[in-house]
Enzyme design. Structure first.
Site, mmCIF file in Angstrom:
data_model
loop_
_atom_site.group_PDB
_atom_site.id
_atom_site.type_symbol
_atom_site.label_atom_id
_atom_site.label_comp_id
_atom_site.label_asym_id
_atom_site.label_seq_id
_atom_site.Cartn_x
_atom_site.Cartn_y
_atom_site.Cartn_z
ATOM 1 N N GLN A 1 29.949 -22.067 18.028
ATOM 2 C CA GLN A 1 29.095 -20.916 18.574
ATOM 3 C C GLN A 1 27.463 -22.231 19.395
ATOM 4 O O GLN A 1 27.248 -22.793 17.763
ATOM 5 C CB GLN A 1 28.587 -19.923 17.493
ATOM 6 N N LYS B 1 31.738 -10.512 19.484
ATOM 7 C CA LYS B 1 33.608 -11.757 19.247
ATOM 8 C C LYS B 1 34.387 -11.309 18.173
ATOM 9 O O LYS B 1 35.783 -10.506 18.215
ATOM 10 C CB LYS B 1 33.435 -13.071 19.363
ATOM 11 N N ASP C 1 36.860 -22.006 24.785
ATOM 12 C CA ASP C 1 35.563 -22.027 25.201
ATOM 13 C C ASP C 1 35.799 -22.906 26.724
ATOM 14 O O ASP C 1 34.863 -22.488 27.741
ATOM 15 C CB ASP C 1 34.174 -22.649 24.530
#
Ligand code: NAP
Length: 281
Positions: free
Chosen positions: A96, A52, A119
Site C-alpha cells: 500500500q 480491499k 497491482d
C-alpha cells in the site's frame, strides 16, 4: 446530458463472476489469498486497505494484513516481501502506498515477484504491458478499460487525452489506450494551454488530484469523461478532478465520484488476484 457510467454496479457484476471462479479454484484445492503490506498509519491508506479487505471477503478471497510501524527500514521491508514471495499459500502481494520517505517504493515494487504483482507495478509487468504481452495491468487503468468495454464506448481512432503521468495511473493508462487503438495525448503539470488540448479530446481521463479542475468549457460536446481523482472537500465529502454537475451537461458519458473509477480499481485488483491463483493450476 451524459449517461452515467456506474462503476459501483459494474464492480458488483465483476465480483459476482469472480466469486464463481474462486469457488472453482477452491474445489481444485487452491485457496486464493492476498497479502497486503502497509508501512506507517496513513489515514487514507487505512481506509483503502479496509475496503480491499471487505471486497476480498465478498468474493471468498483470503486477506492477510502485514502492518508495520513507520520506522521499518527498506531492508526489513524487502525481507518481508522475500518471505511472501516464497510463501506458496499467497497468490498476490500488494504494497500500500504511500510508504515512509526512507523507503524507495520502486525498489520495493521491483522486489515483488512479477507472478504475485497483482497491482502491476513491477517493471516486468509494466514492460510486458507496453510490448503487448500478457501482464498484470495496473488496476485503475484496467478498470477504466473494462468500463469502455461494458458500455460499448468506441476507443479506436479516438483522441484520448490523459491528465496526469503518475506511474500508477497516467503512464499505464497511456499504454492501455494505445492498446485500444486510441491516439493518445498526455498532459502534466508542465503542459501549456491544457484547455486547448482537452477541447480536442473524444475521451478525457483526469487523474491529477485537483478538485473540479476540468470545467465545462474545457470539454467538447459528446466527450467521454472519466474522473479518477479522489479529493476531500472541507466538509469531509469527496469530489473528483471534474466539475461533474456542469461537465455532465456536455459529455456523452461520465463517471461519478464516488461510485465510478474507485470501485472498479478494487474489482480489478480482485480480478488480478484470481488470475494469479488460476496460473497455479
Ligand atoms: P500523483 O502521483 O500525485 O500524480 C499527479 C499527476 O497530475 C502528475 O503527473 C502531475 O504532473 C499531474 N498534475 C498535477 N497538477 C496538475 C495540473 N495543474 N495540471 C496538469 N497536470 C497536473 O497522483 P496519482 O496517484 O496519479 O493520483 C491522481 C488522483 O487520482 C488523486 O486524486 C488520487 O487520489 C486519485 N486516484 C484514484 C484512484 C481510484 O481508484 N479512483 C486510484 C489512484 C489514484 P507532474 O508529473 O508534472 O508532477
Amino acid at each position: 446530458m451524459a449517461e452515467l457510467i456506474d462503476g459501483k454496479e459494474l464492480a458488483k457484476k465483476i465480483r459476482s463472476e469472480l466469486k464463481q471462479k474462486v469457488e472453482v479454484l477452491k474445489e481444485k484445492g487452491i485457496n486464493p489469498k492476498l497479502a497486503v503490506i502497509m508501512v506507517g498509519n496513513d489515514p487514507g491508506s487505512t481506509v483503502y486497505v479496509k475496503n480491499k479487505s471487505k471486497a476480498c471477503e465478498k468474493v471468498g478471497i483470503e486477506f492477510e494484513e502485514y502492518l508495520y510501524d513507520e520506522d521499518l527500514t527498506e531492508e526489513e521491508l524487502l525481507k518481508v516481501i522475500d518471505k511472501l514471495n516464497k510463501d506458496d499459500s499467497i497468490h498476490g502481494i500488494l504494497l500500500q502506498s504511500p510508504v515512509p520517505k526512507s523507503i524507495n517504493i520502486n525498489n520495493a515494487f521491483k522486489h515483488i515477484s512479477p507472478e504475485k504483482d497483482v497491482d502491476g507495478f513491477n517493471p516486468v509487468n509494466v514492460g510486458n504491458l507496453s510490448i503487448g504481452e500478457d501482464a498484470f495491468i495496473s488496476c485503475t487503468p484496467y478498470g477504466i478499460i473494462k468500463m469502455f468495454e461494458e458500455y460499448n464506448i468506441e476507443t479506436e481512432g479516438k483522441n484520448a487525452v490523459i491528465l496526469g503521468r503518475s506511474n500508477i495511473v497516467g503512464k499505464p493508462m497511456i499504454q492501455c489506450m494505445l492498446a485500444k487503438n486510441s491516439t493518445v495525448t498526455v498532459c502534466h503539470s508542465k503542459t501549456k494551454n491544457i484547455d486547448q488540448i482537452t477541447k480536442n479530446a473524444d475521451i478525457l481521463i483526469a487523474a491529477i488530484g485537483k478538485p473540479k479542475f476540468v470545467t465545462k468549457d474545457m470539454v467538447k460536446d459528446g466527450c467521454v469523461v472519466i474522473d479518477v481523482g479522489i479529493n476531500r472537500n472541507e466538509d469531509g465529502t469527496i469530489c473528483g478532478d471534474v466539475d461533474f454537475e456542469n461537465v455532465k451537461e456536455k459529455a456523452s458519458y461520465i463517471t461519478p465520484v464516488p461510485g465510478g473509477v474507485g470501485p472498479m480499481t478494487i474489482a480489478m485488483l480482485l480480478n488480478n488476484l484470481v488470475k494469479a491463483a488460476e496460473k497455479r493450476l
